[in-house]
Scaffold this active site. Structure first.
Site, PDB file in Angstrom:
ATOM      1  N   ARG A   1      15.940 -28.728 -11.924  1.00 54.18           N
ATOM      2  CA  ARG A   1      14.940 -27.510 -11.997  1.00 54.18           C
ATOM      3  C   ARG A   1      15.530 -26.482 -12.886  1.00 54.18           C
ATOM      4  NH1 ARG A   1      13.483 -30.582  -8.270  1.00 54.18           N
ATOM      5  NH2 ARG A   1      11.362 -30.824  -7.339  1.00 54.18           N
TER       6      ARG A   1
ATOM      7  N   LEU B   1      17.673 -12.102  -0.898  1.00 49.71           N
ATOM      8  CA  LEU B   1      16.900 -11.262  -0.148  1.00 49.71           C
ATOM      9  C   LEU B   1      16.775  -9.723  -0.742  1.00 49.71           C
ATOM     10  CD1 LEU B   1      17.534 -12.338   3.508  1.00 49.71           C
ATOM     11  CD2 LEU B   1      15.358 -12.610   2.468  1.00 49.71           C
TER      12      LEU B   1
ATOM     13  N   HIS C   1      18.198 -20.202   8.604  1.00 52.85           N
ATOM     14  CA  HIS C   1      18.252 -19.226   7.747  1.00 52.85           C
ATOM     15  C   HIS C   1      17.413 -19.459   6.320  1.00 52.85           C
ATOM     16  CE1 HIS C   1      20.073 -15.532   6.136  1.00 52.85           C
ATOM     17  NE2 HIS C   1      20.671 -16.379   5.104  1.00 52.85           N
TER      18      HIS C   1
ATOM     19  N   PHE D   1      25.078 -17.191  -6.289  1.00 57.75           N
ATOM     20  CA  PHE D   1      25.759 -17.758  -5.219  1.00 57.75           C
ATOM     21  C   PHE D   1      26.220 -19.266  -5.844  1.00 57.75           C
ATOM     22  CE2 PHE D   1      26.134 -20.335  -1.378  1.00 57.75           C
ATOM     23  CZ  PHE D   1      26.748 -19.703  -0.753  1.00 57.75           C
TER      24      PHE D   1
ATOM     25  N   VAL E   1      19.129 -19.315  -6.184  1.00 56.96           N
ATOM     26  CA  VAL E   1      18.783 -20.782  -5.846  1.00 56.96           C
ATOM     27  C   VAL E   1      19.397 -20.781  -4.312  1.00 56.96           C
ATOM     28  CG1 VAL E   1      19.758 -23.166  -5.641  1.00 56.96           C
ATOM     29  CG2 VAL E   1      19.961 -21.773  -7.957  1.00 56.96           C
TER      30      VAL E   1
END
Length: 139
Positions: free
Chosen positions: A112, A43, A74, A11, A66
């Site tokens: 991160r 998911l 959501h 994404f 991410v």
């Protein structure tokens, strides 16, 4: 030498690229082979791991993605359910490292994801390596 599959929910391209680079570097540094596949979202990662595991082609897996908090609930569903799915797979005995970042903003994700900073992709790969070693030890 083992074969690992990195499953990425693509994404945020630039963040995923860093996470994958860290994971790939950690696995290849130990002499392992690596493949990468892409799924639509975080998911779908646990389901893709199950499908790949049934093929018998892979010894371990690294989940990469991410999830950044937005304005709706959501975020909670995606963050919680993807983590729950990955954890369930580890409880079933699969060697899975969870590199799905769940953060408040892109700045946190950048720190991160970057292999030169927190290297969470590399850490996830090292977790998968550790679980594979334990599975081998107890087999």
């Amino acid at each position: 030498m083992a074969k690992f599959l990195i499953i990425e929910a693509r994404f945020y391209d630039h963040l995923n690229d860093m996470l994958i680079a860290g994971a790939r570097a950690a696995l290849e540094a130990e002499g392992h082979k690596v493949d990468v596949i892409t799924v639509p979202g975080a998911l779908e990662i646990p389901g893709a791991i199950v499908l790949a595991d049934t093929s018998g082609q892979y010894d371990g897996f690294v989940a990469i993605g991410v999830v950044i908090r937005g304005e709706t609930y959501h975020f909670e569903i995606v963050a919680g359910e993807s983590a729950r799915g990955v954890m369930a797979l580890t409880m079933d005995g699969l060697a899975v490292g969870n590199g799905i970042l769940t953060v408040e903003n892109e700045a946190q994700a950048l720190v991160r994801a970057d292999p030169a900073q927190k290297d969470k992709g590399g850490e996830a790969a090292k977790a998968a390596l550790a679980l594979l070693a334990l599975r081998t030890k107890f087999a």
